[in-house]
Design an enzyme around this catalytic site. Sequence first.
Site, PDB file in Angstrom:
ATOM      1  CG  HIS A 199     -28.250 -20.293  -7.118  1.00 56.72           C
ATOM      2  ND1 HIS A 199     -27.691 -20.618  -5.910  1.00 56.72           N
ATOM      3  CD2 HIS A 199     -28.245 -21.441  -7.850  1.00 56.72           C
ATOM      4  CE1 HIS A 199     -27.354 -21.891  -5.907  1.00 56.72           C
ATOM      5  NE2 HIS A 199     -27.674 -22.419  -7.083  1.00 56.72           N
TER       6      HIS A 199
ATOM      7  CG  ASP B  13     -29.211 -10.558  -3.286  1.00 57.53           C
ATOM      8  OD1 ASP B  13     -28.937 -11.532  -4.011  1.00 57.53           O
ATOM      9  OD2 ASP B  13     -28.368  -9.888  -2.687  1.00 57.53           O
TER      10      ASP B  13
HETATM   11  P1  ADQ Z   1     -24.287 -13.496  -5.126  1.00 56.05           P
HETATM   12  O1  ADQ Z   1     -24.988 -12.489  -5.937  1.00 56.05           O
HETATM   13  O2  ADQ Z   1     -22.847 -13.657  -5.382  1.00 56.05           O
HETATM   14  O3  ADQ Z   1     -24.975 -14.934  -5.222  1.00 56.05           O
HETATM   15  P2  ADQ Z   1     -24.478 -13.610  -2.106  1.00 56.05           P
HETATM   16  O4  ADQ Z   1     -25.543 -14.564  -1.779  1.00 56.05           O
HETATM   17  O5  ADQ Z   1     -24.451 -12.434  -1.184  1.00 56.05           O
HETATM   18  O6  ADQ Z   1     -24.563 -13.019  -3.570  1.00 56.05           O
HETATM   19  O7  ADQ Z   1     -23.100 -14.356  -2.008  1.00 56.05           O
HETATM   20  C1  ADQ Z   1     -21.880 -13.674  -2.107  1.00 56.05           C
HETATM   21  C2  ADQ Z   1     -20.766 -14.553  -1.554  1.00 56.05           C
HETATM   22  O8  ADQ Z   1     -19.508 -14.006  -1.940  1.00 56.05           O
HETATM   23  C3  ADQ Z   1     -20.783 -14.631  -0.036  1.00 56.05           C
HETATM   24  O9  ADQ Z   1     -20.528 -15.937   0.351  1.00 56.05           O
HETATM   25  C4  ADQ Z   1     -19.651 -13.687   0.367  1.00 56.05           C
HETATM   26  O10 ADQ Z   1     -19.023 -14.046   1.556  1.00 56.05           O
HETATM   27  C5  ADQ Z   1     -18.700 -13.820  -0.796  1.00 56.05           C
HETATM   28  N1  ADQ Z   1     -17.923 -12.563  -0.937  1.00 56.05           N
HETATM   29  C6  ADQ Z   1     -18.395 -11.329  -1.119  1.00 56.05           C
HETATM   30  N2  ADQ Z   1     -17.395 -10.442  -1.163  1.00 56.05           N
HETATM   31  C7  ADQ Z   1     -16.249 -11.123  -1.007  1.00 56.05           C
HETATM   32  C8  ADQ Z   1     -14.881 -10.768  -0.956  1.00 56.05           C
HETATM   33  N3  ADQ Z   1     -14.453  -9.512  -1.080  1.00 56.05           N
HETATM   34  N4  ADQ Z   1     -13.997 -11.760  -0.780  1.00 56.05           N
HETATM   35  C9  ADQ Z   1     -14.398 -13.027  -0.668  1.00 56.05           C
HETATM   36  N5  ADQ Z   1     -15.683 -13.421  -0.700  1.00 56.05           N
HETATM   37  C10 ADQ Z   1     -16.596 -12.484  -0.870  1.00 56.05           C
HETATM   38  C11 ADQ Z   1     -26.078 -15.491  -5.957  1.00 56.05           C
HETATM   39  C12 ADQ Z   1     -27.407 -14.745  -5.828  1.00 56.05           C
HETATM   40  C13 ADQ Z   1     -27.790 -14.603  -4.366  1.00 56.05           C
HETATM   41  C14 ADQ Z   1     -27.819 -15.980  -3.687  1.00 56.05           C
HETATM   42  C15 ADQ Z   1     -26.562 -16.761  -3.974  1.00 56.05           C
HETATM   43  C16 ADQ Z   1     -26.653 -18.199  -3.484  1.00 56.05           C
HETATM   44  O11 ADQ Z   1     -27.323 -13.462  -6.451  1.00 56.05           O
HETATM   45  O12 ADQ Z   1     -29.052 -13.973  -4.229  1.00 56.05           O
HETATM   46  O13 ADQ Z   1     -27.945 -15.806  -2.296  1.00 56.05           O
HETATM   47  O14 ADQ Z   1     -26.275 -16.793  -5.377  1.00 56.05           O
HETATM   48  O15 ADQ Z   1     -27.760 -18.851  -3.999  1.00 56.05           O
END
Ligand code: ADQ
Length: 473
Positions: A160, A368
């Site tokens: 991921h 990311d």
């Molecule tokens: P993350 O590093 O966690 O994921 P991201 O892909 O942006 O990053 O996902 C974050 C998730 O958390 C989103 O669905 C968002 O809505 C949720 N979120 C963020 N803040 C929140 C809050 N305050 N309350 C509730 N929900 C919240 C890792 C990798 C990424 C990759 C994903 C999926 O680092 O690059 O995109 O996995 O493969």
Amino acid sequence: MAERQRRLVAVSNRVGPLSDEGKAGGLAVGLSDALKRRGGLWFGWSGNTSDEGTFREAETVIQDHVSMTTIDMNKEELEGFYLHYANRSLWPLLHYRLDLAEFDRQSDRIYRSVNQRFAARLAPLLEPDDLVWVHDYHFFYLGSELRQCGFKGRIGFFLHIPFCAPEIFTALPASHDIVRAMLAYDVVGFQTDTDRRNFANFCVRELGGEKLPGHRIRVGDRTIVAKAFPIGIDATGYARFAVSPEAGEHEEMLRDLAGERLQIVGVDRMDYSKGLVERFKGFERLLEDYPENRGKVQFLQVAPLSRSELDAYVELRRELEELAGHINGRFATLDWTPIQIMTRGFTRRALAGIYRAARVCLVTPLRDGMNLVAKEFVAAQDPSDPGVLILSRFAGARAELENDALVVNPYSTDDVARALQRALTMPFDERSRRWEGMREAVFAGTAETWCDNFIGELETFDGSGGEVAGAPA
Ligand code: ADQ
């Protein structure tokens, strides 16, 4: 198709939640939809520690045709495997932060042994024709350990987060062992073609492998598929969230608070890979270089705390709070606070409302894997007043959204400030046209297509699956 009925077995560090309401991380969001559709087994860590650790009896919860089976770790396993090796060695390294990566042989040993223990606990639960799909950097060795346990079926692996350039990855003392172990998987998936290329180059340069047509790589007697499968979101579901009463309440609250001011938002786990410090400085530069925005914009950064046990994260929080204080101290007036940072979690619906209230979303990670926030922001927009996405050139999502997002170099304060100014003054027609383009991409590459593509590749794999890959020394 009969083959479609094969059971899906997913393995990831954290299991669940399957519920829409959960404060789910990126991985859970994608995976839970696939498991609910196909039914299957989701195996991983319980989130608990106990004295028996990985030897303690497993717990199983069945929900929506999915069995969620979890095991504990003991304190030593959790520290060495999760806090140290996964989060202090692999996470910074794979995000190109060699300066923050720490390597020690004790956590390397524990990481391998936890992978071995998870494989030993999972193996008896497997049927020969299961499709096993292992997720993320916590379990690089798990496939090879399952082979050692005698499992000959299909095993796939999806990373991921980014796979860094070989020049950086080779700094990891176990880099060769890890990539050799990855060759026990039949299909290895990455978020972007850059990540795939980095992995393939490592195999060629460091292990004497060769690239073959059809996204195949051969190293010794193993041939595997290594390919990009960009993860997406449940775009239709997300767009529905955005018009739910809960989203509406949050949208309204934020709009009321903003009044005539334009709202800028950022939503990220508080992590140094997300470029929050640089982003805050970009916002400050906007107020310096384009003073007409003073009193006219407000920036809300939602940044739930993560991994607060680690020094680098404690330091980041301190730095961000200081920086926000400095910016507010410098520019605030009696009736205007330029920047606000919130560390609490929101439900997915509430978050969708926050996105919808925003004129601009800042997604400016320094690295990311994908970044699902960018896609969620797009899906949540109101067609009659869509917002603008500012996107880092180092986010995996760039590959799909670069034509219509404003792409920036997150390290450049000037670049971020310029993009903010452009977004804040963008006429409706351009906003609308760009949003339509991004919307098309987000609805074309969803969580469902991601799963189907990966599982389809694993089902049709006809390489030398089942052989034991070169076991790590
Ligand atoms: P993350 O590093 O966690 O994921 P991201 O892909 O942006 O990053 O996902 C974050 C998730 O958390 C989103 O669905 C968002 O809505 C949720 N979120 C963020 N803040 C929140 C809050 N305050 N309350 C509730 N929900 C919240 C890792 C990798 C990424 C990759 C994903 C999926 O680092 O690059 O995109 O996995 O493969």
